[in-house]
Design an enzyme around this catalytic site. Structure first.
Site, PDB file in Angstrom:
ATOM      1  CE  LYS A  67      -3.746  -2.195   2.111  1.00  0.00           C
ATOM      2  NZ  LYS A  67      -4.943  -2.079   3.485  1.00  0.00           N
ATOM      3  CE1 TYR A 121      -9.368  -3.068   0.083  1.00  0.00           C
ATOM      4  CE2 TYR A 121      -8.530  -1.275  -1.039  1.00  0.00           C
ATOM      5  CZ  TYR A 121      -8.370  -2.436  -0.065  1.00  0.00           C
ATOM      6  OH  TYR A 121      -6.917  -2.737   0.358  1.00  0.00           O
ATOM      7  CG  ASN A 153      -3.782  -2.524   6.713  1.00  0.00           C
ATOM      8  OD1 ASN A 153      -3.828  -2.060   5.628  1.00  0.00           O
ATOM      9  ND2 ASN A 153      -4.976  -3.340   7.118  1.00  0.00           N
ATOM     10  CG  HIS A 194      -5.497  -6.149   0.054  1.00  0.00           C
ATOM     11  ND1 HIS A 194      -6.615  -6.451   0.654  1.00  0.00           N
ATOM     12  CD2 HIS A 194      -5.634  -7.177  -1.000  1.00  0.00           C
ATOM     13  CE1 HIS A 194      -7.230  -6.980   0.139  1.00  0.00           C
ATOM     14  NE2 HIS A 194      -6.818  -7.672  -0.863  1.00  0.00           N
ATOM     15  CD  GLU A 196      -8.927  -9.406  -3.247  1.00  0.00           C
ATOM     16  OE1 GLU A 196      -7.603  -9.752  -2.908  1.00  0.00           O
ATOM     17  OE2 GLU A 196      -9.725  -8.893  -2.450  1.00  0.00           O
TER      18      GLU A 196
HETATM   19  P1  CMP Z   1      -7.261  -4.656   3.525  1.00  0.00           P
HETATM   20  O1  CMP Z   1      -6.792  -6.042   3.885  1.00  0.00           O
HETATM   21  O2  CMP Z   1      -6.763  -4.071   2.199  1.00  0.00           O
HETATM   22  O3  CMP Z   1      -8.942  -4.528   3.403  1.00  0.00           O
HETATM   23  C1  CMP Z   1     -10.008  -3.493   3.656  1.00  0.00           C
HETATM   24  C2  CMP Z   1      -9.173  -2.449   4.207  1.00  0.00           C
HETATM   25  O4  CMP Z   1     -10.045  -1.524   4.871  1.00  0.00           O
HETATM   26  C3  CMP Z   1      -8.242  -3.018   5.326  1.00  0.00           C
HETATM   27  O5  CMP Z   1      -7.163  -3.674   5.237  1.00  0.00           O
HETATM   28  C4  CMP Z   1      -8.017  -1.805   6.192  1.00  0.00           C
HETATM   29  O6  CMP Z   1      -6.762  -0.867   5.472  1.00  0.00           O
HETATM   30  C5  CMP Z   1      -9.276  -0.821   5.904  1.00  0.00           C
HETATM   31  N1  CMP Z   1      -9.781  -0.793   7.029  1.00  0.00           N
HETATM   32  C6  CMP Z   1     -10.576  -1.944   7.741  1.00  0.00           C
HETATM   33  N2  CMP Z   1     -11.292  -1.570   8.701  1.00  0.00           N
HETATM   34  C7  CMP Z   1     -11.004  -0.226   8.922  1.00  0.00           C
HETATM   35  C8  CMP Z   1     -11.285   0.759   9.901  1.00  0.00           C
HETATM   36  N3  CMP Z   1     -11.898   0.349  11.279  1.00  0.00           N
HETATM   37  N4  CMP Z   1     -10.869   2.019   9.719  1.00  0.00           N
HETATM   38  C9  CMP Z   1     -10.314   2.260   8.629  1.00  0.00           C
HETATM   39  N5  CMP Z   1      -9.908   1.504   7.587  1.00  0.00           N
HETATM   40  C10 CMP Z   1     -10.205   0.086   7.878  1.00  0.00           C
END
Ligand code: CMP
Length: 140
Positions: free
Chosen positions: A11, A51, A114, A117, A128
């Protein structure tokens, strides 16, 4: 165990901090081989489409803003049990809950930023991977 192919995204927070090489090295050390890689700057439409399953979530706008902030690296990773292995290596979505040594524990700043993904099931992995790569790009 089966050989699987899964989607990984490094990311914006990972690419901005020059963590691409370290993260790819970790996947390779763990037996997951990148069989297709592209660095790209996601458009709003790209991120919203990828998403779409989260579009009703309160964090959707923030997620799209973040994912379009700067370039990402998208990869198809192949190896034994690749979907589950990738998720083990990444750790929990929320870095505060991620196990020691996982990528999110090591590098993620927050649940939103984070770092990585990974597809959450074999079915979603196929969807995906196809979102970013043509079949002929993932056959090596
Ligand atoms: P990812 O695994 O890419 O899949 C969905 C993404 O949404 C997740 O990682 C996070 O980056 C984001 N996400 C999930 N929960 C939250 C949250 N409570 N607040 C902000 N971002 C979130």
């Amino acid at each position: 165990m089966a050989i699987e192919t899964t989607l990984s995204i490094l990311k914006p927070d990972a690419v901005e901090r020059n963590l691409v090489g370290k993260i790819i090295a970790r996947f390779e050390e763990e037996g997951l081989r990148p069989v297709a890689i592209r660095r790209m700057h996601l458009s709003r439409a790209d991120a919203e489409g990828f998403y779409a399953v989260h579009k009703e979530r309160p964090f959707f706008g923030e997620l799209v803003e973040f994912m379009t902030r700067s370039p990402v690296v998208v990869m198809a990773l192949r190896g034994e049990n690749a979907v589950a292995r990738n998720r083990e290596i990444m750790g929990a979505t929320n870095p505060a809950e991620a196990a020691e040594g996982t990528l999110r524990k090591l590098y993620a700043k927050s649940i939103g930023e984070n770092t990585v993904h990974g597809s959450d099931s074999a079915e979603n992995a196929a969807i995906e991977v196809a979102y970013f790569f043509r079949t002929t790009e993932v056959n090596g």
